[in-house]
Structures are given as C-alpha cells and as structure tokens.
Design an enzyme around this catalytic site. Structure first.
Site, PDB file in Angstrom:
ATOM      1  N   LYS A  58     -41.608 -57.353 -12.310  1.00 52.41           N
ATOM      2  CA  LYS A  58     -40.974 -56.932 -13.556  1.00 52.41           C
ATOM      3  C   LYS A  58     -39.742 -56.074 -13.262  1.00 52.41           C
ATOM      4  CE  LYS A  58     -43.767 -58.715 -16.742  1.00 52.41           C
ATOM      5  NZ  LYS A  58     -44.799 -57.982 -17.496  1.00 52.41           N
ATOM      6  N   ARG A  64     -52.205 -60.201 -13.132  1.00 53.51           N
ATOM      7  CA  ARG A  64     -51.431 -61.412 -13.407  1.00 53.51           C
ATOM      8  C   ARG A  64     -50.195 -61.371 -12.522  1.00 53.51           C
ATOM      9  NH1 ARG A  64     -47.107 -62.982 -16.658  1.00 53.51           N
ATOM     10  NH2 ARG A  64     -47.246 -65.137 -17.455  1.00 53.51           N
TER      11      ARG A  64
END
Length: 295
Positions: free
Chosen positions: A234, A268
């Site tokens: 991210k 994830r």
C-alpha cells in the site's frame, strides 16, 4: 508474556465456515491477491489471461495461501469505473479456470456489487470481500444472507473515485468502529454467521491515518470477529519510504508482522511465501513466550 491475540479480555471468533470446511484461524491464514484488471496499482498483481491466472493461483497455493482473492474492479484511488457486466466477464472465467485446475481452492471475490457477488458464487466462489462495507450496493447484505457465505466487512468512505477526498475524521478509531458495529449488527440480524472485519487500510485514509489504525488494530477485536489486514504494498509503505510499489515487499512484511502480533487472522497479500513465513515466525515466537509465562 501473551501475544495480543491470546489475551482473554476479548472473546474473538477464530474459526470460519468456508466452502464446506471449518478454517481454524488460531494460526493466521494468507489470502493471495489475483487481479484480473488492467489498472491495479501494483503491476505485479495484474493477470490478463486465464493461463496466467491459473499459473499464479498454483504458485500461491503451493506457497501456502488458504484463500485466493479475485478482483475484477480496480479500487486504487481514482480508478476508472466499469459496468457490472464487464466486471462479471473478468471474474467469473477466472474463478472457473482456477477451480478447474485446483478444485479444492477457496476463492474470495473482491467486489462491492451484489450482482457480481452472486454470479461469482454461482461460479464457485466461497467468500465475498466487499471494500465498501455494503455502502455502495444496498442489496449486498441481503445477497450475502441469501448465499450464506463468509463476508469481509470493510470500512471505506465514498467510492474508489472519491475516497481520497474523504479523509476528514475527528476521531478515526471511533468513527471506523462506529461504521463497522451497526453494519455487523445488520448482517447478524439477517443471519450472516461468518463476518471478517477489515478496517480498510488505504481506503479514505491518509498514510498517517493508516499508521494510526495499525497502531490500534487490536481494538477491532471488540467486535468479536476474525480480523483481516490488507497492507500489502500500500502507498502508506512506499510513499513513506520514498519507493515504488514494486519495492515495498520488505515494508509489507514489517507491517504484516505488526498486524499479526495485534491479532490479524488473515493477511491479504500479493506475496504469499513471505507472508506465510511471517505467520510461522510470529506464531513460534508468541507461543514460545506464552509457554514460558505459564512455567
């Protein structure tokens, strides 16, 4: 010394009924990301042919993934909108291709649209991962209840196109919990038994807000559900370290390790092998510490 997720203060469900199996989350599990989109933020997660999808699914399963998360709609900030039909055309053939090659694979569909979720489950998907927490499709909760499959309830504001402008919080942790709690109640009222909580790292949050959420990640255990951490590559990592998403694996592993210590039941990720290794090492460390404290 007990790890956070062994603390007795919260009673957190650590099991998941998925695909006719009972998945034990006492040992955290890894969900591999397989995007069938041309514009996901991390180029290394894009797969444009069914042969590529099958091959990568095999790599991830061999590396230890418990779930494969198939996404046909890019949710990166500012991503282009696509039709329901186009999203279905992307995810359903991918699900069928994976299950043809790996009949025992547990498939998650990454969608906020109830029609896509229903088509994906009809094709063999076992879990719905909704980045909008039901806010972008009022039929989603009823669809999940009808299908009776696990549901990832995630916090987000706005849409993928507008969420970057929706980061004005007075009390971030409280406001995210205030969103998740009534949504969870609505799902329970409909008879949905298996709900996974995701605070939504990177969705309508600044990098600083993402780190604040991670700092307090263990507080989401108050909801009594397994917790999913979606930190992989991210922008909170690569922007902070002044990198590219392609260089953010080491940072991802660091933050995944923190999430595990704070109680994550599912990671994830784009990089399954490294996440599985993190799980193994964290579990060995925390279990060893717990055993010593008992002695």
């Amino acid at each position: 010394m007990k790890s956070v997720f062994e603390n007795d203060f919260f009673s957190t469900n650590r099991t998941l009924h998925c695909g006719g199996r009972l998945i034990d989350l006492q040992t955290p599990r890894v969900m591999g990301i397989l995007n069938v989109t041309p514009d996901s933020f991390f180029e290394g997660s894009r797969y444009s042919s069914l042969d590529q999808v099958q091959a990568q699914a095999g790599v991830m399963l061999e590396a230890g993934a418990t779930f494969l998360d198939i996404g046909g709609y890019s949710t990166r900030p500012g991503a282009a909108d696509i039709t329901v039909a186009e999203e279905v055309e992307r995810v359903v053939p991918a699900i069928r291709a994976i299950l043809t090659a790996f009949p025992g694979a547990l498939i998650s569909v990454d969608t906020f649209r109830s029609e896509v979720a229903a088509e994906a489950v009809a094709a063999g998907a076992h879990l719905i991962n909704d980045v909008s927490g039901g806010t972008l499709d009022p039929a989603m909760f009823d669809t999940v209840a009808r299908l009776q499959i696990p549901y990832v309830l995630m916090h987000m504001r706005g849409t993928p196109q507008t969420m970057a402008t929706q980061t004005n919080y007075t009390d971030l942790l409280k406001e995210v919990l205030d969103f998740l709690h009534p949504a969870l109640h609505a799902l329970r009222q409909r008879g949905v038994k298996d709900v996974i909580i995701d605070p939504g790292f990177g969705f309508a949050k600044t990098p600083a807000q993402n780190f604040e959420l991670l700092q307090h990640f263990e507080h989401f255990r108050v909801l009594g559900c397994p917790m999913l951490a979606g930190l992989s590559r991210k922008s909170m990592i690569w922007r902070t370290l002044e990198q590219r998403p392609e260089d953010a694996l080491n940072g991802t592993t660091v933050l995944n390790t923190i999430a595990l210590v704070k109680g994550a039941g599912i990671l994830r990720v784009h990089d399954v092998r490294e996440a599985v290794e993190a799980v193994k090492l964290v579990m060995l460390t925390t279990r060893s510490s717990a055993q010593k404290s008992v002695v």
